[in-house]
Scaffold this active site. Sequence first.
Site, PDB file in Angstrom:
ATOM      1  N   ASP A 161       6.072   3.268  -2.891  1.00 55.06           N
ATOM      2  CA  ASP A 161       4.932   4.183  -3.030  1.00 55.06           C
ATOM      3  C   ASP A 161       5.405   5.637  -2.963  1.00 55.06           C
ATOM      4  O   ASP A 161       4.949   6.487  -3.725  1.00 55.06           O
ATOM      5  CB  ASP A 161       3.899   3.910  -1.931  1.00 55.06           C
ATOM      6  N   HIS A 189       0.193  -0.632   1.207  1.00 56.81           N
ATOM      7  CA  HIS A 189       0.591  -0.731  -0.192  1.00 56.81           C
ATOM      8  C   HIS A 189      -0.550  -1.437  -0.940  1.00 56.81           C
ATOM      9  O   HIS A 189      -0.597  -2.652  -1.040  1.00 56.81           O
ATOM     10  CB  HIS A 189       1.879  -1.565  -0.214  1.00 56.81           C
TER      11      HIS A 189
END
Length: 236
Positions: A161, A189
């Site tokens: 990410d 996530h």
Amino acid sequence: AFSSGVKTVTVTGGAGQISYSLLLRIASGAFLGPDQRIRLKILDLPFMQDSLKGVQMELHDCAFETLDEVIVTDDLTTAFKDTDYCFLVGSKPRGPGMERGDLLKDNGKIFVGVGQAINDNASRDCKTIVVGNPANTNCLICAHYAKDIAKKNFTAMTRLDHNRAAAQLALKANTNVSNVKKVAVWGNHSPTMFPDIKNTTINGKAARSVVDTKWETEHFIPVVQQRGAAIIKARK
Ligand SMILES: NC(=O)c1ccc[n+]([C@@H]2O[C@H](COP(=O)([O-])OP(=O)(O)OC[C@H]3O[C@@H](n4cnc5c(N)ncnc54)[C@H](O)[C@@H]3O)[C@@H](O)[C@H]2O)c1
């Protein structure tokens, strides 16, 4: 010359997809360097033991001089006894129609048991990285149950990410990603993950003076949040 002493590395979910790429790199010395001998302990569920033996055979066949021993097991105590480094990959992947909450209910329990096993068996300065999703929540659970091990020794792998956010900023600013510093990501996530550029700099300047608010809120944040789905759709 090899440094004296063997380091023990534990990998959970050893028969799965991610571990298949990871184990080879740990065994070859890519993780702790070419001078460090490694004892690799690989854990998976009882019904995966045959598959795990296949992984063990392949690791033996690599004949890595760095690899002292490969132990495969379904027993938490064996897996974590005197371990120095843990890669916690073992978890249930998200099935069709499952929400993150459902995943957490199943996977949360795994990290209670693993945290306790680390606490009861691992080296006192053992370092742990949680890979199984939702990685940061699982990491919090694990660190909580490994109560005698310093919290700073636990981390969750949310690098993807972070990298997605840094890459979008570099593309927008038309610069190399190495010039993008101090990107933060918050949350699991998932599509609610939040990339935070409050303290980010691009070529030494505040990111928010380089990109405008409209781009940040309407393009950057949703693109980073939905990147995984967009790639799957594009590559179909
Ligand atoms: N953090 C990240 O950047 C990142 C990246 C890729 C994958 N992941 C996550 O890693 C996890 C594994 O992905 P995968 O593709 O290898 O899945 P996989 O299904 O191929 O492998 C998971 C393995 O874990 C094992 N397992 C399940 N419960 C276990 C338990 N209690 N103890 C030990 N082993 C157990 C399974 O038997 C299986 O072999 C998933 O949760 C995935 O979302 C995270």
